[in-house]
Design a protein around this motif. Structure first.
Motif, PDB file in Angstrom:
ATOM      1  N   THR A   1       0.843  -1.185   0.000  1.00 17.83           N
ATOM      2  CA  THR A   1       0.000   0.000   0.000  1.00 17.83           C
ATOM      3  C   THR A   1       0.880   1.237   0.000  1.00 17.83           C
ATOM      4  O   THR A   1       2.002   1.212   0.519  1.00 17.83           O
ATOM      5  N   ASP A   2       0.390   2.317  -0.604  1.00 23.06           N
ATOM      6  CA  ASP A   2       1.185   3.547  -0.719  1.00 23.06           C
ATOM      7  C   ASP A   2       0.652   4.655   0.170  1.00 23.06           C
ATOM      8  O   ASP A   2       0.699   5.831  -0.185  1.00 23.06           O
ATOM      9  N   ARG A   3       0.162   4.304   1.335  1.00 27.85           N
ATOM     10  CA  ARG A   3      -0.383   5.326   2.228  1.00 27.85           C
ATOM     11  C   ARG A   3       0.694   6.236   2.799  1.00 27.85           C
ATOM     12  O   ARG A   3       0.402   7.319   3.298  1.00 27.85           O
ATOM     13  N   ILE A   4       1.955   5.785   2.769  1.00 26.24           N
ATOM     14  CA  ILE A   4       3.056   6.624   3.223  1.00 26.24           C
ATOM     15  C   ILE A   4       3.861   6.994   1.986  1.00 26.24           C
ATOM     16  O   ILE A   4       4.893   6.415   1.683  1.00 26.24           O
ATOM     17  N   GLU A   5       3.366   7.937   1.188  1.00 33.54           N
ATOM     18  CA  GLU A   5       4.035   8.348  -0.043  1.00 33.54           C
ATOM     19  C   GLU A   5       5.420   8.936   0.257  1.00 33.54           C
ATOM     20  O   GLU A   5       5.586   9.658   1.251  1.00 33.54           O
ATOM     21  N   PRO A   6       6.448   8.650  -0.561  1.00 33.59           N
ATOM     22  CA  PRO A   6       6.396   7.803  -1.759  1.00 33.59           C
ATOM     23  C   PRO A   6       6.730   6.346  -1.475  1.00 33.59           C
ATOM     24  O   PRO A   6       6.983   5.577  -2.384  1.00 33.59           O
ATOM     25  N   LEU A   7       6.762   5.970  -0.189  1.00 32.76           N
ATOM     26  CA  LEU A   7       7.136   4.614   0.194  1.00 32.76           C
ATOM     27  C   LEU A   7       5.926   3.679   0.128  1.00 32.76           C
ATOM     28  O   LEU A   7       4.848   4.013   0.607  1.00 32.76           O
ATOM     29  N   HIS A   8       6.119   2.503  -0.482  1.00 32.94           N
ATOM     30  CA  HIS A   8       5.100   1.470  -0.518  1.00 32.94           C
ATOM     31  C   HIS A   8       5.477   0.391   0.494  1.00 32.94           C
ATOM     32  O   HIS A   8       6.579  -0.167   0.425  1.00 32.94           O
ATOM     33  N   LEU A   9       4.590   0.094   1.425  1.00 32.70           N
ATOM     34  CA  LEU A   9       4.847  -0.906   2.462  1.00 32.70           C
ATOM     35  C   LEU A   9       3.895  -2.076   2.309  1.00 32.70           C
ATOM     36  O   LEU A   9       2.729  -1.899   1.929  1.00 32.70           O
ATOM     37  N   GLY A  10       4.385  -3.293   2.615  1.00 33.05           N
ATOM     38  CA  GLY A  10       3.520  -4.457   2.494  1.00 33.05           C
ATOM     39  C   GLY A  10       4.144  -5.708   3.062  1.00 33.05           C
ATOM     40  O   GLY A  10       5.186  -5.671   3.734  1.00 33.05           O
ATOM     41  N   LEU A  11       3.509  -6.827   2.792  1.00 36.19           N
ATOM     42  CA  LEU A  11       3.961  -8.142   3.234  1.00 36.19           C
ATOM     43  C   LEU A  11       4.085  -9.050   2.029  1.00 36.19           C
ATOM     44  O   LEU A  11       3.302  -8.959   1.084  1.00 36.19           O
ATOM     45  N   ARG A  12       5.069  -9.976   2.089  1.00 38.76           N
ATOM     46  CA  ARG A  12       5.280 -10.928   1.001  1.00 38.76           C
ATOM     47  C   ARG A  12       5.552 -12.318   1.574  1.00 38.76           C
ATOM     48  O   ARG A  12       6.070 -12.444   2.683  1.00 38.76           O
ATOM     49  N   ALA A  13       5.204 -13.336   0.770  1.00 38.10           N
ATOM     50  CA  ALA A  13       5.440 -14.725   1.165  1.00 38.10           C
ATOM     51  C   ALA A  13       5.762 -15.532  -0.083  1.00 38.10           C
ATOM     52  O   ALA A  13       5.294 -15.227  -1.184  1.00 38.10           O
ATOM     53  N   ALA A  14       6.577 -16.575   0.096  1.00 37.47           N
ATOM     54  CA  ALA A  14       6.931 -17.451  -1.016  1.00 37.47           C
ATOM     55  C   ALA A  14       7.227 -18.840  -0.478  1.00 37.47           C
ATOM     56  O   ALA A  14       7.677 -18.998   0.665  1.00 37.47           O
ATOM     57  N   TRP A  15       6.974 -19.843  -1.317  1.00 38.49           N
ATOM     58  CA  TRP A  15       7.295 -21.232  -0.979  1.00 38.49           C
ATOM     59  C   TRP A  15       8.034 -21.837  -2.162  1.00 38.49           C
ATOM     60  O   TRP A  15       7.508 -21.870  -3.282  1.00 38.49           O
ATOM     61  N   VAL A  16       9.269 -22.290  -1.926  1.00 42.87           N
ATOM     62  CA  VAL A  16      10.095 -22.868  -2.988  1.00 42.87           C
ATOM     63  C   VAL A  16      10.731 -24.155  -2.488  1.00 42.87           C
ATOM     64  O   VAL A  16      10.928 -24.347  -1.280  1.00 42.87           O
ATOM     65  N   THR A  17      11.078 -25.045  -3.411  1.00 35.16           N
ATOM     66  CA  THR A  17      11.727 -26.305  -3.064  1.00 35.16           C
ATOM     67  C   THR A  17      12.899 -26.558  -4.002  1.00 35.16           C
ATOM     68  O   THR A  17      12.931 -26.074  -5.143  1.00 35.16           O
ATOM     69  N   ALA A  18      13.861 -27.329  -3.522  1.00 38.68           N
ATOM     70  CA  ALA A  18      15.010 -27.759  -4.312  1.00 38.68           C
ATOM     71  C   ALA A  18      15.438 -29.134  -3.831  1.00 38.68           C
ATOM     72  O   ALA A  18      15.403 -29.421  -2.629  1.00 38.68           O
ATOM     73  N   THR A  19      15.841 -30.001  -4.748  1.00 39.27           N
ATOM     74  CA  THR A  19      16.284 -31.358  -4.422  1.00 39.27           C
ATOM     75  C   THR A  19      17.629 -31.611  -5.089  1.00 39.27           C
ATOM     76  O   THR A  19      17.798 -31.377  -6.285  1.00 39.27           O
ATOM     77  N   GLU A  20      18.587 -32.094  -4.302  1.00 44.03           N
ATOM     78  CA  GLU A  20      19.911 -32.460  -4.794  1.00 44.03           C
ATOM     79  C   GLU A  20      20.272 -33.850  -4.271  1.00 44.03           C
ATOM     80  O   GLU A  20      19.804 -34.260  -3.203  1.00 44.03           O
ATOM     81  N   SER A  21      21.078 -34.552  -5.035  1.00 39.05           N
ATOM     82  CA  SER A  21      21.461 -35.922  -4.669  1.00 39.05           C
ATOM     83  C   SER A  21      22.971 -36.066  -4.653  1.00 39.05           C
ATOM     84  O   SER A  21      23.690 -35.419  -5.429  1.00 39.05           O
ATOM     85  N   SER A  22      23.436 -36.933  -3.747  1.00 34.39           N
ATOM     86  CA  SER A  22      24.830 -37.349  -3.710  1.00 34.39           C
ATOM     87  C   SER A  22      24.862 -38.875  -3.791  1.00 34.39           C
ATOM     88  O   SER A  22      23.827 -39.516  -4.005  1.00 34.39           O
ATOM     89  N   VAL A  23      26.030 -39.457  -3.613  1.00 31.17           N
ATOM     90  CA  VAL A  23      26.132 -40.909  -3.669  1.00 31.17           C
ATOM     91  C   VAL A  23      25.306 -41.557  -2.570  1.00 31.17           C
ATOM     92  O   VAL A  23      24.627 -42.564  -2.785  1.00 31.17           O
ATOM     93  N   GLY A  24      25.308 -40.946  -1.391  1.00 29.79           N
ATOM     94  CA  GLY A  24      24.633 -41.580  -0.263  1.00 29.79           C
ATOM     95  C   GLY A  24      23.246 -41.058   0.048  1.00 29.79           C
ATOM     96  O   GLY A  24      22.416 -41.796   0.593  1.00 29.79           O
ATOM     97  N   TRP A  25      22.956 -39.774  -0.293  1.00 29.02           N
ATOM     98  CA  TRP A  25      21.727 -39.157   0.171  1.00 29.02           C
ATOM     99  C   TRP A  25      21.018 -38.389  -0.941  1.00 29.02           C
ATOM    100  O   TRP A  25      21.663 -37.899  -1.877  1.00 29.02           O
ATOM    101  N   LYS A  26      19.694 -38.266  -0.782  1.00 34.10           N
ATOM    102  CA  LYS A  26      18.888 -37.325  -1.559  1.00 34.10           C
ATOM    103  C   LYS A  26      18.353 -36.278  -0.592  1.00 34.10           C
ATOM    104  O   LYS A  26      17.665 -36.618   0.377  1.00 34.10           O
ATOM    105  N   VAL A  27      18.695 -35.017  -0.843  1.00 38.27           N
ATOM    106  CA  VAL A  27      18.370 -33.927   0.085  1.00 38.27           C
ATOM    107  C   VAL A  27      17.336 -33.012  -0.557  1.00 38.27           C
ATOM    108  O   VAL A  27      17.536 -32.542  -1.684  1.00 38.27           O
TER     109      VAL A  27
END
Length: 199
Positions: A65-91
């Motif tokens: 929201t831009d109620r405090i001009e010229p600054l816009h304030l807000g909230l953000r969220a994200a969900w991400v995943t990553a998978t990597e493997s080695s000889v012994g494990w999958k992480v």
């Protein structure tokens, strides 16, 4: 008679051309500015918060929201995943990123360009599965481990938004990010492509 037909044809062509020029110069995709609230969501990619290699993919979004001009304030969220493997494990790392964000924007024509800073925490869920563990008879922690950790993190992004039609926008952002993992600063990057809405 032939000359009259030629003159009439030329006049008709000129009138049609003028109408076409008017149609081209008019805004075929009208839009309108919002009323102080920006919403957006999209696809997100970047480096994992704690894994040294790999590429995280997921979704993200937020509001400002831009109620405090010229600054816009807000909230953000994200969900991400990553998978990597080695000889012994999958992480597998799943990151839930929660941010308080502030941005400065400059309007230009149908769009805007700005800088956004986000600060908050990332909840990291790490799952380790031993490769061929069940075949080897492994059980319990020898087969799989799972741990959660909350780490401080943030981003500094450039944001470009372009009005497409009505209240809808195309929103692109990207820039460096950081997180403090095991008392060490882990630098990376993040990028997002999505849609925005200004009610």
């Amino acid at each position: 008679m032939l000359r009259a037909l030629v003159v009439l044809g030329a006049l008709a062509f000129a009138r049609t051309s003028s109408a076409d020029v008017g149609a081209l110069t008019s805004d075929s995709f009208p839009y309108h500015e919002g009323h102080g609230l920006d919403l957006d969501a999209g696809l997100l990619v970047g480096f994992p918060t704690a894994l040294p290699t790999g590429l995280s993919r997921g979704i993200g979004g937020g509001f400002a929201t831009d109620r405090i001009e010229p600054l816009h304030l807000g909230l953000r969220a994200a969900w991400v995943t990553a998978t990597e493997s080695s000889v012994g494990w999958k992480v597998t790392h799943s990151d839930l990123r929660l941010r308080v964000a502030g941005s400065l924007q400059h309007e230009a024509g149908r769009g805007s360009i700005g800088l956004r800073f986000g600060l908050g925490g990332t909840l990291v869920h790490e799952t380790r599965d031993r490769n061929q563990g069940q075949r080897a008879g492994a059980m319990g922690d020898a087969l799989q481990t799972s741990v959660f950790a909350m780490v401080p993190a943030g981003e500094f992004e450039a944001v470009v938004a372009v009005h497409v039609v009505g209240s809808w926008q195309l929103v692109m952002s990207g820039g460096p990010s950081w997180a403090i993992v095991d008392h060490d600063v882990h630098g990376s990057w993040v990028a997002e492509l999505g849609v925005g809405w200004q009610p």
